[in-house]
Design a protein around this motif. Structure first.
Motif, PDB file in Angstrom:
ATOM      1  N   ALA A 134       0.726  -1.187  -0.188  1.00  6.83           N
ATOM      2  CA  ALA A 134       0.061  -0.051   0.094  1.00  6.83           C
ATOM      3  C   ALA A 134       0.743   1.178  -0.074  1.00  6.83           C
ATOM      4  O   ALA A 134       0.450   2.356  -0.757  1.00  6.83           O
ATOM      5  N   ALA A 135       2.104   1.314   0.753  1.00  9.71           N
ATOM      6  CA  ALA A 135       2.881   2.344   0.943  1.00  9.71           C
ATOM      7  C   ALA A 135       3.318   2.746  -0.655  1.00  9.71           C
ATOM      8  O   ALA A 135       3.682   3.974  -0.846  1.00  9.71           O
ATOM      9  N   GLY A 140       2.791   5.750  -6.032  1.00  5.67           N
ATOM     10  CA  GLY A 140       2.795   5.659  -7.430  1.00  5.67           C
ATOM     11  C   GLY A 140       4.097   4.857  -7.960  1.00  5.67           C
ATOM     12  O   GLY A 140       4.361   4.649  -9.083  1.00  5.67           O
ATOM     13  N   ALA A 141       4.943   4.291  -6.940  1.00  3.79           N
ATOM     14  CA  ALA A 141       5.908   3.632  -7.291  1.00  3.79           C
ATOM     15  C   ALA A 141       5.477   2.155  -7.819  1.00  3.79           C
ATOM     16  O   ALA A 141       6.151   1.300  -8.671  1.00  3.79           O
ATOM     17  N   GLN A 220      11.697  -3.496  -1.866  1.00  2.13           N
ATOM     18  CA  GLN A 220      12.655  -2.868  -1.085  1.00  2.13           C
ATOM     19  C   GLN A 220      12.780  -1.354  -1.419  1.00  2.13           C
ATOM     20  O   GLN A 220      12.337  -0.796  -2.366  1.00  2.13           O
ATOM     21  N   GLY A 221      12.735  -0.631  -0.054  1.00  2.37           N
ATOM     22  CA  GLY A 221      12.789   0.850  -0.381  1.00  2.37           C
ATOM     23  C   GLY A 221      12.294   1.308   0.912  1.00  2.37           C
ATOM     24  O   GLY A 221      12.211   0.653   2.007  1.00  2.37           O
ATOM     25  N   LEU A 226      10.503   3.464  -3.996  1.00  3.95           N
ATOM     26  CA  LEU A 226      10.961   1.789  -4.419  1.00  3.95           C
ATOM     27  C   LEU A 226      12.317   1.946  -4.830  1.00  3.95           C
ATOM     28  O   LEU A 226      12.952   2.908  -5.750  1.00  3.95           O
ATOM     29  N   THR A 227      13.278   1.067  -4.279  1.00  5.93           N
ATOM     30  CA  THR A 227      14.619   0.851  -4.670  1.00  5.93           C
ATOM     31  C   THR A 227      15.057  -0.441  -5.679  1.00  5.93           C
ATOM     32  O   THR A 227      15.860  -0.648  -6.186  1.00  5.93           O
TER      33      THR A 227
END
Length: 339
Positions: A134-135, A140-141, A220-221, A226-227
Motif C-alpha cells: 500500500a505504501a 505511485g511506485a 525494497q525501499g 522503491l529501490t
C-alpha cells in the motif's frame, strides 16, 4: 448533493460504447443520463490504457484510447447528456412510466428505458500479495496501469505478468526507460504470437531483461520510494532487481456488482440479450458492449457501437409511443435540433 432527474434513457457505463449510445439516442431525440463508477468518462480505455493504440476502429488505422474517448465525447456533446460520475447504480425499480435507478450517492433517476453499457462490470486490478504494498501504491511506485508513458523515461521499470498488457508495455517502455525487466513464472506468454516473438527478440538483443522463471517476492525501499523488487524461483531462490517502478499486470477482478441482483439473465458474469434489439429478459432494459452476450457475439468496440444503434432504435417506441420511426441516414438527416 444527490440529483433527482427525469430522462428518457439512463445509460449505465461511460466507456466508448456508452458514450456512443448517447449519440445514437440523441439522433432519435431521446435525452440521456450517464452513470459511471469512475471519476471520468472512458471506462477501461481511460483507466487502464489511455496511451495504448487501437487498430480496429473504422477510418482510424491507429488511434490512442484516450483520443478515441475524446472524439466520442465531442460526438455526444451536442445532445447534452447529464454525466453522473464517481458513483454506481445500486438499485433498479420498475415504475408505471418505466424505471427508477438509485445510485450509491443517493441520486434518483426516473427513465423510460435503461441501457447497460457497463463493460465487464466493476473492475479493479489483481494485486500481488506483497508486504508493504500500500505504501508504494500511494506514491505511485507500484502502478497497475500506464496513464502517462513519459513518467517512465530514464527509469528502471519492472513489469510482472505474461499477458498482452505486460508484453505490450514492456515493448513500448523499452524505448524510453533506462531499463525494463519482465518477471514471469514461465517462458510462455499469454499474448499475441507476434508480440511474444518481439519480446523474445528484444530479450536476446539485451533491450529487455527477462527474469524467468521468477515470481514477485517482495519490495525494497523506504517511505514509499522503491529501490528494488525481490523475485524468487519456485525453489525459493531470491534475487533483487534494482527498480524505480513496479507494474504488476495480473489482469482485472471483474464483478457485476448490484447488476447481478436485478433479475437479469446473467450467464458467466454476462447478460444475455436478444441480438436484434439488445433487450434483456426485462422489457425496456437493454445491454450492450462487453457485458452483453448472445450467439456469435464478438467482444469488439465496433460491435458495441452497432449494438448501441440497435438498442436506441428498439427503445424509441417506448419514449415516443405511437410515433412512426422512419429510418434515415445521418448524411441526409443531420443532427436533430435541440429542444
Amino acid at each position: 448533493m444527490p440529483a433527482r432527474v427525469e430522462t428518457d434513457v439512463a445509460i449505465i457505463g461511460a466507456g466508448p460504447v456508452g458514450l456512443f449510445a448517447v449519440f445514437e439516442c440523441g439522433m432519435l431525440r431521446m435525452k440521456t443520463v450517464v452513470v459511471d463508477a469512475l471519476d471520468a468518462a472512458g471506462g477501461q480505455c481511460s483507466a487502464l490504457y489511455p496511451e495504448k493504440p487501437i487498430f480496429d476502429i473504422p477510418a482510424h488505422p491507429e488511434i490512442a484510447a484516450a483520443d478515441l474517448i475524446a472524439a466520442l465525447e465531442k460526438q455526444a456533446r451536442p445532445f447534452n447528456p447529464l454525466m453522473l460520475l464517481s458513483r454506481r447504480v445500486e438499485k433498479l425499480t420498475r415504475t408505471e412510466s418505466g424505471f427508477e435507478l438509485t445510485t450509491s450517492e443517493g441520486d434518483a433517476i426516473a427513465c423510460k428505458a435503461v441501457i447497460i453499457a457497463a463493460g465487464a462490470g466493476a473492475f479493479g486490478p489483481n494485486r500481488p500479495p506483497l508486504d508493504g504494498l500500500a505504501a508504494y501504491e500511494a506514491t505511485g511506485a507500484v502502478r497497475y496501469m500506464v496513464t502517462r508513458r513519459e513518467d517512465f523515461r530514464g527509469k528502471r521499470v519492472v513489469i510482472a505478468g505474461g499477458g498482452d498488457s505486460a508484453v505490450d508495455w514492456a515493448l513500448s517502455l523499452k524505448q524510453i526507460a533506462q531499463k525494463v525487466t519482465v518477471v514471469h513464472r514461465r517462458d510462455k506468454f499469454r499474448c499475441a504470437p507476434e508480440s511474444a516473438a518481439q519480446l523474445k527478440a528484444a530479450g536476446e538483443r539485451g533491450e529487455i531483461e527477462m527474469a524467468i522463471p521468477y515470481q514477485l517476492h517482495g519490495l525494497q525501499g523506504e517511505g514509499g520510494a522503491l529501490t528494488a523488487v525481490e523475485v524468487a524461483t519456485l525453489k525459493g531462490e531470491v534475487k533483487a532487481i534494482p527498480a524505480d517502478f513496479l507494474l504488476p499486470f495480473y489482469g482485472l477482478s471483474m464483478e457485476l456488482g448490484p447488476i447481478a441482483e436485478w433479475g437479469l439473465g446473467v450467464e458467466m458474469k454476462h447478460v444475455r440479450v436478444d441480438p436484434a434489439t439488445c433487450e434483456t429478459n426485462i422489457p425496456g432494459v437493454h445491454a450492450i458492449g462487453d457485458i452483453a452476450t448472445y450467439a456469435g457475439k464478438l467482444k469488439l468496440i465496433l460491435q458495441g457501437f452497432s449494438e448501441a444503434a440497435m438498442a436506441a432504435h428498439a427503445i424509441h417506441p417506448r419514449v415516443f409511443p405511437g410515433e412512426a420511426l422512419h429510418f434515415e441516414y445521418s448524411t441526409s438527416k443531420g443532427l436533430p435540433v435541440a429542444g
